[in-house]
Design a protein around this motif. Structure first.
Motif, PDB file in Angstrom:
ATOM      1  N   LYS A 190       0.346 -13.505   3.292  1.00  0.00           N
ATOM      2  CA  LYS A 190      -0.433 -14.474   4.064  1.00  0.00           C
ATOM      3  C   LYS A 190      -1.091 -13.667   5.178  1.00  0.00           C
ATOM      4  N   LEU A 191      -2.415 -13.650   5.216  1.00  0.00           N
ATOM      5  CA  LEU A 191      -3.103 -12.819   6.202  1.00  0.00           C
ATOM      6  C   LEU A 191      -2.765 -13.217   7.630  1.00  0.00           C
ATOM      7  N   SER A 192      -2.480 -14.491   7.876  1.00  0.00           N
ATOM      8  CA  SER A 192      -2.106 -14.912   9.231  1.00  0.00           C
ATOM      9  C   SER A 192      -0.794 -14.249   9.646  1.00  0.00           C
ATOM     10  N   GLU A 193       0.144 -14.113   8.712  1.00  0.00           N
ATOM     11  CA  GLU A 193       1.416 -13.450   9.013  1.00  0.00           C
ATOM     12  C   GLU A 193       1.218 -11.954   9.226  1.00  0.00           C
ATOM     13  N   VAL A 194       0.329 -11.345   8.432  1.00  0.00           N
ATOM     14  CA  VAL A 194       0.022  -9.922   8.592  1.00  0.00           C
ATOM     15  C   VAL A 194      -0.610  -9.697   9.965  1.00  0.00           C
ATOM     16  N   ASP A 195      -1.540 -10.569  10.363  1.00  0.00           N
ATOM     17  CA  ASP A 195      -2.167 -10.469  11.690  1.00  0.00           C
ATOM     18  C   ASP A 195      -1.124 -10.552  12.799  1.00  0.00           C
ATOM     19  N   ASP A 196      -0.224 -11.508  12.701  1.00  0.00           N
ATOM     20  CA  ASP A 196       0.825 -11.670  13.716  1.00  0.00           C
ATOM     21  C   ASP A 196       1.707 -10.426  13.784  1.00  0.00           C
ATOM     22  N   TRP A 197       2.047  -9.878  12.618  1.00  0.00           N
ATOM     23  CA  TRP A 197       2.880  -8.681  12.542  1.00  0.00           C
ATOM     24  C   TRP A 197       2.195  -7.494  13.219  1.00  0.00           C
ATOM     25  N   ILE A 198       0.902  -7.341  12.974  1.00  0.00           N
ATOM     26  CA  ILE A 198       0.150  -6.248  13.598  1.00  0.00           C
ATOM     27  C   ILE A 198       0.077  -6.449  15.111  1.00  0.00           C
ATOM     28  N   ARG A 199      -0.212  -7.667  15.542  1.00  0.00           N
ATOM     29  CA  ARG A 199      -0.295  -7.953  16.985  1.00  0.00           C
ATOM     30  C   ARG A 199       1.033  -7.702  17.699  1.00  0.00           C
ATOM     31  N   SER A 200       2.138  -7.905  16.994  1.00  0.00           N
ATOM     32  CA  SER A 200       3.452  -7.691  17.602  1.00  0.00           C
ATOM     33  C   SER A 200       3.864  -6.218  17.587  1.00  0.00           C
ATOM     34  N   GLY A 201       3.005  -5.351  17.077  1.00  0.00           N
ATOM     35  CA  GLY A 201       3.270  -3.915  17.080  1.00  0.00           C
ATOM     36  C   GLY A 201       3.897  -3.386  15.811  1.00  0.00           C
ATOM     37  N   GLY A 202       3.936  -4.187  14.766  1.00  0.00           N
ATOM     38  CA  GLY A 202       4.569  -3.765  13.521  1.00  0.00           C
ATOM     39  C   GLY A 202       3.963  -2.525  12.890  1.00  0.00           C
ATOM     40  N   ALA A 203       2.665  -2.346  13.040  1.00  0.00           N
ATOM     41  CA  ALA A 203       1.996  -1.197  12.424  1.00  0.00           C
ATOM     42  C   ALA A 203       1.760  -0.069  13.427  1.00  0.00           C
ATOM     43  N   ALA A 204       2.276  -0.224  14.639  1.00  0.00           N
ATOM     44  CA  ALA A 204       2.045   0.787  15.678  1.00  0.00           C
ATOM     45  C   ALA A 204       2.609   2.131  15.253  1.00  0.00           C
ATOM     46  N   ASP A 205       1.869   3.181  15.561  1.00  0.00           N
ATOM     47  CA  ASP A 205       2.331   4.529  15.244  1.00  0.00           C
ATOM     48  C   ASP A 205       3.336   4.943  16.309  1.00  0.00           C
ATOM     49  N   ASN A 206       4.578   5.207  15.893  1.00  0.00           N
ATOM     50  CA  ASN A 206       5.596   5.631  16.847  1.00  0.00           C
ATOM     51  C   ASN A 206       6.343   6.832  16.291  1.00  0.00           C
ATOM     52  N   SER A 207       7.530   7.099  16.778  1.00  0.00           N
ATOM     53  CA  SER A 207       8.270   8.276  16.367  1.00  0.00           C
ATOM     54  C   SER A 207       8.673   8.222  14.891  1.00  0.00           C
ATOM     55  N   ASP A 208       8.695   7.040  14.301  1.00  0.00           N
ATOM     56  CA  ASP A 208       8.996   6.898  12.881  1.00  0.00           C
ATOM     57  C   ASP A 208       7.730   7.192  12.080  1.00  0.00           C
ATOM     58  N   SER A 209       7.469   8.438  11.850  1.00  0.00           N
ATOM     59  CA  SER A 209       6.217   8.882  11.215  1.00  0.00           C
ATOM     60  C   SER A 209       6.123   8.415   9.770  1.00  0.00           C
ATOM     61  N   MET A 210       4.925   8.075   9.331  1.00  0.00           N
ATOM     62  CA  MET A 210       4.678   7.647   7.967  1.00  0.00           C
ATOM     63  C   MET A 210       4.215   8.810   7.096  1.00  0.00           C
ATOM     64  N   ASP A 211       4.233  10.028   7.639  1.00  0.00           N
ATOM     65  CA  ASP A 211       3.770  11.188   6.865  1.00  0.00           C
ATOM     66  C   ASP A 211       4.670  11.448   5.682  1.00  0.00           C
ATOM     67  N   SER A 212       4.103  12.013   4.626  1.00  0.00           N
ATOM     68  CA  SER A 212       4.888  12.371   3.444  1.00  0.00           C
ATOM     69  C   SER A 212       5.701  13.623   3.753  1.00  0.00           C
ATOM     70  N   ASP A 213       6.785  13.767   3.015  1.00  0.00           N
ATOM     71  CA  ASP A 213       7.641  14.955   3.204  1.00  0.00           C
ATOM     72  C   ASP A 213       7.020  16.170   2.574  1.00  0.00           C
TER      73      ASP A 213
END
Length: 70
Positions: free
Chosen positions: A47-70
């Motif tokens: 549901k795009l509304s849920e995805v928007d809320d998740w992003i606004r709450s910082g869910g996709a924020a780049d932090n110390s948990d890197s998404m880079d491949s090993d």
């Protein structure tokens, strides 16, 4: 019930296009960052509304948990 109030389910491809990210990024967010997604058979649905809320709450924020491949 009015159809205007019913949000349609979006596919993984639609979410990729909506956010401008790749398939693997979305799958990693689902697995590691609790991105709101629902498994329907073998398909992921959103549901795009849920995805928007998740992003606004910082869910996709780049932090110390890197998404880079090993």
């Amino acid at each position: 019930m009015s159809e205007k109030n019913i949000e349609k389910w979006s596919t993984l491809k639609e979410v990729q296009e909506y956010l401008g990210v790749g398939r693997e990024t979305v799958l990693q967010w689902i697995a590691k960052r609790n991105m709101p997604a629902y498994k329907v058979g073998r398909l992921w649905k959103f549901k795009l509304s849920e995805v928007d809320d998740w992003i606004r709450s910082g869910g996709a924020a780049d932090n110390s948990d890197s998404m880079d491949s090993d």
